[in-house]
Design a protein around this motif. Structure first.
Motif, short mmCIF file in Angstrom:
data_model
loop_
_atom_site.label_atom_id
_atom_site.label_comp_id
_atom_site.label_asym_id
_atom_site.label_seq_id
_atom_site.Cartn_x
_atom_site.Cartn_y
_atom_site.Cartn_z
N ASP A 19 0.85 -1.19 0.00
CA ASP A 19 0.00 0.00 0.00
C ASP A 19 0.89 1.24 0.00
OD1 ASP A 19 -1.95 1.91 0.23
OD2 ASP A 19 -2.48 1.43 2.30
N ASN A 20 0.88 1.95 -1.13
CA ASN A 20 1.71 3.15 -1.26
C ASN A 20 0.89 4.43 -1.17
OD1 ASN A 20 4.21 1.80 -1.69
ND2 ASN A 20 3.51 1.28 -3.73
N PHE A 101 -1.49 12.07 -6.06
CA PHE A 101 -0.95 13.22 -6.77
C PHE A 101 -1.56 13.30 -8.16
CE2 PHE A 101 1.95 9.70 -7.48
CZ PHE A 101 2.15 9.72 -8.85
N SER A 102 -1.46 14.48 -8.75
CA SER A 102 -1.95 14.70 -10.11
C SER A 102 -0.76 15.01 -11.01
CB SER A 102 -2.92 15.89 -10.15
OG SER A 102 -4.04 15.64 -9.35
N GLY A 103 -0.78 14.48 -12.19
CA GLY A 103 0.32 14.70 -13.13
C GLY A 103 1.11 13.43 -13.33
N SER A 104 2.00 13.46 -14.31
CA SER A 104 2.77 12.27 -14.62
C SER A 104 4.24 12.56 -14.86
CB SER A 104 2.18 11.58 -15.86
OG SER A 104 2.21 12.47 -16.96
N SER A 105 4.66 13.80 -14.63
CA SER A 105 6.05 14.16 -14.85
C SER A 105 6.54 15.03 -13.71
CB SER A 105 6.19 14.91 -16.18
OG SER A 105 7.52 15.28 -16.39
N PHE A 106 7.52 14.53 -12.97
CA PHE A 106 8.05 15.25 -11.81
C PHE A 106 9.57 15.20 -11.85
CE2 PHE A 106 3.89 13.71 -10.60
CZ PHE A 106 3.31 14.83 -10.02
N TYR A 134 11.09 14.72 -3.79
CA TYR A 134 12.29 14.05 -3.29
C TYR A 134 12.68 12.92 -4.25
CZ TYR A 134 15.45 12.09 0.23
OH TYR A 134 16.54 11.62 0.91
N ALA A 135 11.68 12.20 -4.76
CA ALA A 135 11.89 11.13 -5.74
C ALA A 135 10.57 10.84 -6.43
CB ALA A 135 12.41 9.86 -5.06
N TYR A 136 10.66 10.26 -7.64
CA TYR A 136 9.44 9.90 -8.37
C TYR A 136 9.69 8.58 -9.09
CZ TYR A 136 5.70 9.99 -11.81
OH TYR A 136 4.61 9.66 -12.59
N ASP A 137 8.83 7.61 -8.83
CA ASP A 137 8.89 6.31 -9.49
C ASP A 137 7.69 6.20 -10.42
OD1 ASP A 137 8.81 3.62 -10.25
OD2 ASP A 137 9.55 2.92 -8.31
N ALA A 138 7.91 6.48 -11.70
CA ALA A 138 6.83 6.47 -12.68
C ALA A 138 6.28 5.06 -12.90
CB ALA A 138 7.31 7.06 -14.00
N LYS A 140 5.96 2.54 -10.63
CA LYS A 140 5.05 2.20 -9.52
C LYS A 140 3.98 3.26 -9.32
CE LYS A 140 8.30 -0.51 -6.78
NZ LYS A 140 9.00 -0.61 -5.49
N GLY A 141 4.17 4.46 -9.87
CA GLY A 141 3.22 5.54 -9.67
C GLY A 141 3.27 6.08 -8.25
N VAL A 142 4.51 6.22 -7.72
CA VAL A 142 4.70 6.68 -6.35
C VAL A 142 5.56 7.94 -6.36
CG1 VAL A 142 5.66 6.11 -4.09
CG2 VAL A 142 4.49 4.36 -5.42
N LEU A 143 5.06 8.97 -5.69
CA LEU A 143 5.77 10.23 -5.56
C LEU A 143 6.27 10.35 -4.12
CD1 LEU A 143 6.48 12.99 -6.90
CD2 LEU A 143 4.29 13.82 -6.02
N THR A 144 7.55 10.64 -3.94
CA THR A 144 8.12 10.84 -2.62
C THR A 144 8.43 12.32 -2.46
OG1 THR A 144 9.08 8.63 -2.68
CG2 THR A 144 9.96 10.14 -1.03
N VAL A 145 7.93 12.91 -1.37
CA VAL A 145 8.05 14.36 -1.19
C VAL A 145 8.58 14.70 0.19
CG1 VAL A 145 6.16 14.78 -2.79
CG2 VAL A 145 5.69 14.72 -0.35
N GLU A 146 9.18 15.88 0.28
CA GLU A 146 9.54 16.46 1.56
C GLU A 146 8.57 17.58 1.84
OE1 GLU A 146 13.10 18.96 3.78
OE2 GLU A 146 13.48 18.09 1.81
N VAL A 147 7.92 17.54 2.99
CA VAL A 147 6.94 18.56 3.36
C VAL A 147 7.69 19.82 3.82
CG1 VAL A 147 5.02 19.14 4.89
CG2 VAL A 147 5.25 16.82 3.98
#
Length: 154
Positions: A19-20, A101-106, A134-138, A140-147
């Motif tokens: 679960d991501n 998240f929305s979008g497909s390019s980070f 912070y990172a983006y895995d297209a 898996k569709g997982v966005l990693t962010v720093e708040v």
């Protein structure tokens, strides 16, 4: 003597599944949790989405009103259904991964805002800033962010 049915939580989560939706990676020492009452209980709020605080509780974020808070326990989970609350995190300087998240390019380091669906998206020059990539895995569709501290763009 059995346990009354109203005291038994349903087992509907497959703990073997990855679960991501919302996963805190680093910075637990920076986190403060707070429960917000839902102003509109019919709204569906999932972990990883963002809400704005109101005088009487919270609503889905529209991306224009600060401060905004990430949801860690949405209103579709058993304890939230019972209380009518969602749990948000107050604070910054922590990292999490999400599928909300929305979008497909980070690009790494890109600043993020919250869109009209209460999900993260790349910020324009005038959008409020809440996080950075912070990172983006297209795959898996997982966005990693720093708040980041919520701030209005210049």
């Amino acid at each position: 003597m059995g346990i009354p049915a109203e005291l038994v939580a349903p087992i509907t989560v497959d703990l073997r599944a990855d679960d991501n939706t919302f996963n805190i990676i680093k910075g637990l020492e920076h986190l403060n949790y707070e429960d917000f009452k839902m102003d509109t209980p019919s709204q569906t709020i999932n972990p990883g989405m963002w809400v704005k605080k109101t005088a009487t509780g919270c609503l889905l974020a529209d991306g224009t009103t600060l401060p905004l808070y990430p949801v860690v326990v949405g209103n579709n989970e058993y304890d939230s259904i019972a209380t009518g609350n969602v749990t948000v995190i107050i604070g910054y300087g922590w990292i999490y991964s999400t599928t909300q998240f929305s979008g497909s390019s980070f690009t790494i380091g890109a600043l993020l805002t919250v869109d009209s669906t209460s999900k993260l998206e790349v910020a324009d020059d005038t959008d409020p800033i809440v996080a950075k990539v912070y990172a983006y895995d297209a795959v898996k569709g997982v966005l990693t962010v720093e708040v980041l501290p919520c701030m209005q763009a210049a």
